[in-house]
Design an enzyme around this catalytic site. Structure first.
Site, short mmCIF file in Angstrom:
data_model
loop_
_atom_site.label_atom_id
_atom_site.label_comp_id
_atom_site.label_asym_id
_atom_site.label_seq_id
_atom_site.Cartn_x
_atom_site.Cartn_y
_atom_site.Cartn_z
N LEU A 54 -37.39 -4.49 -45.21
CA LEU A 54 -36.03 -4.94 -45.48
C LEU A 54 -36.12 -6.42 -45.84
CD1 LEU A 54 -34.03 -3.40 -42.47
CD2 LEU A 54 -34.11 -2.54 -44.82
N ASP A 55 -35.25 -6.88 -46.74
CA ASP A 55 -35.21 -8.30 -47.06
C ASP A 55 -34.99 -9.11 -45.79
OD1 ASP A 55 -35.39 -7.56 -49.71
OD2 ASP A 55 -33.27 -7.92 -50.15
N ARG A 56 -35.45 -10.35 -45.81
CA ARG A 56 -35.33 -11.23 -44.64
C ARG A 56 -33.90 -11.24 -44.10
NH1 ARG A 56 -35.43 -17.43 -45.85
NH2 ARG A 56 -33.38 -16.75 -46.59
N ARG A 155 -28.52 -5.80 -53.94
CA ARG A 155 -27.98 -7.14 -54.16
C ARG A 155 -27.79 -7.41 -55.66
NH1 ARG A 155 -32.05 -10.57 -50.40
NH2 ARG A 155 -30.70 -12.32 -50.99
#
Length: 209
Positions: A54-56, A155
């Site tokens: 998962l993205d930060r 996103r």
């Protein structure tokens, strides 16, 4: 970094976690980016290794394998799209339609790393299904089901249709970056097939927003 992650499921083969926003899934480049979910979990559960990321700034459900065979089996499930994932997000603006599909090919934005971008010629296919959960004064809460797993897919797709995710430091304009105290994107559900029992398993991490 504090250990804000929670264990949602644990057995001898795998561990499922609720990752907080602001934590890297795996170590990044440089000593200052070494601390991560992978490092912290492996310290408590030796041998644990990431299957996906998962993205930060994205929170929510993430699974790690505890042995090499489980890692191989789960990695294959992700690669062959045998997993089911659902996210929730709060995006800028009011979306009038109840549901829809975004089909826009994506690639790395080599001029502006680590960003990604839509590219109709060189991008890889990317598909996101969405459904409205709630409408607020200047924003909309969406349920998102990615049909592909491109980096930053949700996103970039939402930015591309004019509804960037609130709090997004990469893809939202400045006034929307500060409209929330975090990236308003959360991996709420993950469904996998247990690599040993063959049982279909669904994990849920309640959204913190």
């Amino acid at each position: 970094m504090t250990r804000d992650w929670k264990v949602l499921h644990l057995d001898e083969h795998l561990i499922v976690l609720d990752k907080p926003s602001g934590m890297l899934s795996v170590p990044g480049r440089g000593d200052d980016k070494y601390d991560s979910l992978a490092v912290q979990v492996a310290a408590d559960f030796p041998g644990a290794r990431n299957v996906h990321r998962l993205d930060r700034d994205t929170s929510g459900v993430i699974v790690m394998a505890r042995d090499a065979e489980t890692h191989r089996q789960l990695s294959r499930q992700f690669e062959q799209r045998e997993t089911d994932k659902r996210y929730v997000a709060i995006v800028a603006g009011t979306i009038l339609a109840e549901s829809g599909r975004i089909e826009l090919p994506l690639r790395k934005d080599f001029d502006h790393p680590p960003r990604h971008m839509v590219d109709q010629e060189l991008g890889k296919p990317a598909v996101t299904d969405w459904e409205v959960e709630a409408r607020y004064e200047d924003s909309t809460r969406l349920s998102l089901i990615p049909q592909t797993g491109r980096s930053h897919q949700l996103r970039v797709h939402l930015q591309a249709i004019g509804h960037p995710i609130l709090g997004d430091p990469l893809y939202a304009p400045e006034e929307l970056q500060t409209a929330a105290n975090r990236l308003m994107l959360h991996a709420i559900e993950l469904e996998i097939t247990h690599p040993t029992s063959g049982q279909r398993m669904r994990f849920v991490a309640a959204a913190p927003f």
